[in-house]
Each structure stands twice: as C-alpha cells, then as structure tokens.
Design a protein around this motif. Structure first.
Motif, PDB file in Angstrom:
ATOM      1  N   ALA A  41       0.819  -1.211   0.000  1.00  0.00           N
ATOM      2  CA  ALA A  41       0.000   0.000   0.000  1.00  0.00           C
ATOM      3  C   ALA A  41       0.856   1.264   0.000  1.00  0.00           C
ATOM      4  N   THR A  42       1.910   1.283   0.809  1.00  0.00           N
ATOM      5  CA  THR A  42       2.768   2.462   0.872  1.00  0.00           C
ATOM      6  C   THR A  42       3.517   2.657  -0.441  1.00  0.00           C
ATOM      7  N   PHE A  43       4.027   1.569  -0.989  1.00  0.00           N
ATOM      8  CA  PHE A  43       4.714   1.646  -2.275  1.00  0.00           C
ATOM      9  C   PHE A  43       3.766   2.148  -3.358  1.00  0.00           C
ATOM     10  N   ALA A  44       2.550   1.610  -3.397  1.00  0.00           N
ATOM     11  CA  ALA A  44       1.571   2.019  -4.401  1.00  0.00           C
ATOM     12  C   ALA A  44       1.211   3.495  -4.254  1.00  0.00           C
ATOM     13  N   ASN A  45       1.189   4.004  -3.027  1.00  0.00           N
ATOM     14  CA  ASN A  45       0.905   5.419  -2.806  1.00  0.00           C
ATOM     15  C   ASN A  45       2.019   6.294  -3.366  1.00  0.00           C
ATOM     16  N   TRP A  46       3.277   5.893  -3.149  1.00  0.00           N
ATOM     17  CA  TRP A  46       4.404   6.620  -3.738  1.00  0.00           C
ATOM     18  C   TRP A  46       4.332   6.587  -5.265  1.00  0.00           C
ATOM     19  N   VAL A  47       3.977   5.439  -5.807  1.00  0.00           N
ATOM     20  CA  VAL A  47       3.869   5.307  -7.261  1.00  0.00           C
ATOM     21  C   VAL A  47       2.773   6.229  -7.791  1.00  0.00           C
ATOM     22  N   ALA A  48       1.625   6.264  -7.123  1.00  0.00           N
ATOM     23  CA  ALA A  48       0.521   7.115  -7.569  1.00  0.00           C
ATOM     24  C   ALA A  48       0.922   8.588  -7.555  1.00  0.00           C
ATOM     25  N   LYS A  49       1.555   9.020  -6.479  1.00  0.00           N
ATOM     26  CA  LYS A  49       1.989  10.414  -6.390  1.00  0.00           C
ATOM     27  C   LYS A  49       3.001  10.746  -7.492  1.00  0.00           C
ATOM     28  N   THR A  50       3.934   9.821  -7.723  1.00  0.00           N
ATOM     29  CA  THR A  50       4.960  10.055  -8.733  1.00  0.00           C
ATOM     30  C   THR A  50       4.369  10.042 -10.131  1.00  0.00           C
ATOM     31  N   ALA A  51       3.432   9.146 -10.378  1.00  0.00           N
ATOM     32  CA  ALA A  51       2.767   9.111 -11.686  1.00  0.00           C
ATOM     33  C   ALA A  51       1.960  10.386 -11.925  1.00  0.00           C
ATOM     34  N   ASN A  52       1.322  10.906 -10.883  1.00  0.00           N
ATOM     35  CA  ASN A  52       0.597  12.171 -11.027  1.00  0.00           C
ATOM     36  C   ASN A  52       1.547  13.324 -11.325  1.00  0.00           C
ATOM     37  N   LEU A  53       2.706  13.328 -10.676  1.00  0.00           N
ATOM     38  CA  LEU A  53       3.726  14.334 -10.983  1.00  0.00           C
ATOM     39  C   LEU A  53       4.180  14.214 -12.438  1.00  0.00           C
ATOM     40  N   LEU A  54       4.407  12.985 -12.866  1.00  0.00           N
ATOM     41  CA  LEU A  54       4.907  12.726 -14.211  1.00  0.00           C
ATOM     42  C   LEU A  54       3.894  13.134 -15.270  1.00  0.00           C
ATOM     43  N   GLN A  55       2.651  12.746 -15.085  1.00  0.00           N
ATOM     44  CA  GLN A  55       1.611  13.014 -16.077  1.00  0.00           C
ATOM     45  C   GLN A  55       1.102  14.456 -16.009  1.00  0.00           C
ATOM     46  N   GLY A  56       1.041  15.004 -14.791  1.00  0.00           N
ATOM     47  CA  GLY A  56       0.490  16.331 -14.611  1.00  0.00           C
ATOM     48  C   GLY A  56       1.523  17.437 -14.733  1.00  0.00           C
ATOM     49  N   ASP A  57       2.314  17.630 -13.708  1.00  0.00           N
ATOM     50  CA  ASP A  57       3.259  18.744 -13.674  1.00  0.00           C
ATOM     51  C   ASP A  57       4.310  18.652 -14.770  1.00  0.00           C
ATOM     52  N   LEU A  58       4.745  17.435 -15.088  1.00  0.00           N
ATOM     53  CA  LEU A  58       5.808  17.268 -16.081  1.00  0.00           C
ATOM     54  C   LEU A  58       5.269  17.045 -17.491  1.00  0.00           C
ATOM     55  N   ALA A  59       3.940  16.900 -17.619  1.00  0.00           N
ATOM     56  CA  ALA A  59       3.266  16.773 -18.920  1.00  0.00           C
ATOM     57  C   ALA A  59       3.822  15.630 -19.768  1.00  0.00           C
ATOM     58  N   ALA A  60       4.242  14.544 -19.114  1.00  0.00           N
ATOM     59  CA  ALA A  60       4.742  13.382 -19.853  1.00  0.00           C
ATOM     60  C   ALA A  60       3.575  12.615 -20.465  1.00  0.00           C
ATOM     61  N   GLU A  61       3.814  12.068 -21.651  1.00  0.00           N
ATOM     62  CA  GLU A  61       2.789  11.332 -22.379  1.00  0.00           C
ATOM     63  C   GLU A  61       3.273   9.920 -22.698  1.00  0.00           C
ATOM     64  N   PRO A  62       2.338   9.000 -22.968  1.00  0.00           N
ATOM     65  CA  PRO A  62       2.753   7.647 -23.373  1.00  0.00           C
ATOM     66  C   PRO A  62       3.709   7.684 -24.552  1.00  0.00           C
ATOM     67  N   GLY A  63       4.773   6.918 -24.459  1.00  0.00           N
ATOM     68  CA  GLY A  63       5.779   6.883 -25.506  1.00  0.00           C
ATOM     69  C   GLY A  63       6.933   7.822 -25.282  1.00  0.00           C
ATOM     70  N   ASP A  64       6.782   8.816 -24.386  1.00  0.00           N
ATOM     71  CA  ASP A  64       7.913   9.673 -24.048  1.00  0.00           C
ATOM     72  C   ASP A  64       9.009   8.835 -23.398  1.00  0.00           C
ATOM     73  N   ARG A  65      10.236   9.268 -23.597  1.00  0.00           N
ATOM     74  CA  ARG A  65      11.387   8.525 -23.060  1.00  0.00           C
ATOM     75  C   ARG A  65      11.964   9.279 -21.861  1.00  0.00           C
ATOM     76  N   LEU A  66      12.078   8.563 -20.743  1.00  0.00           N
ATOM     77  CA  LEU A  66      12.619   9.136 -19.520  1.00  0.00           C
ATOM     78  C   LEU A  66      13.950   8.462 -19.205  1.00  0.00           C
ATOM     79  N   ALA A  67      15.024   9.231 -19.197  1.00  0.00           N
ATOM     80  CA  ALA A  67      16.331   8.693 -18.820  1.00  0.00           C
ATOM     81  C   ALA A  67      16.378   8.583 -17.297  1.00  0.00           C
ATOM     82  N   LEU A  68      16.478   7.361 -16.801  1.00  0.00           N
ATOM     83  CA  LEU A  68      16.448   7.107 -15.358  1.00  0.00           C
ATOM     84  C   LEU A  68      17.875   6.842 -14.884  1.00  0.00           C
ATOM     85  N   LEU A  69      18.484   7.876 -14.314  1.00  0.00           N
ATOM     86  CA  LEU A  69      19.879   7.804 -13.887  1.00  0.00           C
ATOM     87  C   LEU A  69      19.941   7.640 -12.372  1.00  0.00           C
ATOM     88  N   LEU A  70      19.455   6.500 -11.900  1.00  0.00           N
ATOM     89  CA  LEU A  70      19.386   6.231 -10.474  1.00  0.00           C
ATOM     90  C   LEU A  70      20.002   4.873 -10.163  1.00  0.00           C
TER      91      LEU A  70
END
Length: 249
Positions: A41-70
C-alpha cells in the motif's frame, strides 16, 4: 497474481488487491545505515503520487522517453512503476541528450544536464529527504511529490504492447516485461510470500528483475541492498535471519 496482468502497473494493482499490508520493498543502504520498509500500500501510494507528478506537472505522455539515472534504491523502484503507470518508457541509464525528460540522483547531475526537457533530481537521502538546496536547473523530487494526489488514473490506457523499458541495450514492452519477470521468478523458485535479498545493481535486466519485477510478479517481496559489500559475513547472516530471507542473490 492475476494471469490477465499485462503491464507492471497491472501487477502492482493485483498485489494491492491481494494484500496491501504485506511488505513489498525493504531497502538497505549499507554505506549510511538506512533501512526503509514499504508495504504494498505504501509503495503504491508513492507510485501514484509520482505518476501524477509525471503526467500532470511534467506533462509526460505515453511513448515519451525518460532517462532514469538512479542506482538500486527504493525510489528508483517507485519511478519504474510510475513510468509504467503513465506509459512512459523508462530508459535505465539512458542518454539524457536523447530523452524527453530525465530523473537523476546526486552523482549524475552533470550528465543529466544534457536533457533539454524536464529535469528531476533526487537527493537519495534517508527517509526520502530533500536537497539542502535544489540543484540549479532541476526540480527537487522530495519537494514536488508530497502534494500530488494519492490516486492515479492515466489520461489514456497504457498499451501492453508498447515499449515500456530499455536497459543494457534491450527493450521490453509491458507484456514482455511481465512475462519475463514471471519466467525469472519461476526459474528462481519464487512463490507467494518469498523474500528475495538482492545486492545486484539496477543497470541490467537481471538486477531489475531480482530487485523488483520478479518478486512483484510472483507475490513475493525484495530486500534490496545497496553497498552490500560493506557487510561482513556475520552481519549478512543476521540480516538474512531478521528479514526472513528465503533466497539470496
């Protein structure tokens, strides 16, 4: 897990429906002494918040490429599932210059500056702490994510046959990723309730599978260890016992 699951986001939804309280990711950083345990549940909550950031504030769309340097880290796992939830391609250790946006840790800030799109930086401090001062040209993930919504719905359904992940020169659709994770889990002998300890890095498929996807696909959980070489044999044995580990990689 459900046989009908065809994307990593589907796997997480099934895990949440089955048992939201069970552990999913337990993270250790043996260079700092950090330990974080995330239930489904906690992990899913972090995922939901991050997905909302990604789709909303960052305006990312399906097919966009995100370089994950972590590195291998619990927040990296969150970003992988957030990308899968939106339909964004997670390009693990990919070239920021060719990416639509970049997510970076503190050690790869200079490389990440090559991205012309949105740039997010993670301090990777204990408890998800923020930078003392956000790096110039980057938004601080720890500042941006807390105010995001706790539930996520994609603007468009995620296509399981679209590219979802690239790592080490190999690409996987969502459906291929799920199938491969199930195969890996079966080969490792993972089953519901299994606890896998992984000291592998997140820059190969084997590391990603052991450190997230295979346990998620089989109803298990992962004890993800960064800087595992800092432990001596006695300390490792104590961890295996205290975390009820059933398989070590």
């Amino acid at each position: 897990m459900n046989a009908s699951d065809r994307t990593p986001a589907d796997l997480l939804r099934s895990a949440l429906a089955a048992d939201p309280a069970r552990p999913l990711v337990t993270f250790y950083d043996d260079a700092t002494g950090e330990r974080v345990e995330l239930s489904v549940a906690t992990f899913a909550n972090w995922v939901a918040k991050t997905a909302n950031l990604l789709q909303g504030d960052l305006a990312a769309e399906p097919g966009d490429r995100l370089a994950l340097l972590l590195p291998a880290h619990w927040q990296s796992a969150v970003w992988l599932l957030a990308c899968a939830s939106v339909g964004v391609v997670a390009d693990v250790q990919g070239d920021p210059a060719g990416a639509d946006l970049v997510v970076t840790g503190p050690d790869t800030l200079d490389a990440a500056r090559a991205c012309r799109g949105e740039r997010i930086a993670l301090a990777l401090r204990p408890l998800g702490g923020r930078f003392p001062q956000a790096p110039e040209g980057f938004a601080d993930y720890a500042v941006e994510v807390p105010g995001q919504g706790d539930r996520f719905a994609p603007f468009a359904p995620v296509d399981p046959d679209a590219l979802a992940l690239t790592v080490g020169g190999a690409g996987f659709t969502g459906a291929e990723l799920v199938a491969r994770a199930r195969e890996d889990g079966a080969a490792l002998g993972l089953a519901e309730g299994a606890r896998l300890l992984s000291g592998r890095t997140y820059d190969t498929w084997d590391g990603l599978s052991a450190g997230l996807y295979a346990p998620l696909a089989t109803g298990g959980s992962v004890v993800l260890c960064r800087h595992l070489g800092e432990l001596d044999a006695d300390a490792l044995a104590q961890r295996l016992e205290s975390e009820r580990v059933t398989l070590t990689l």
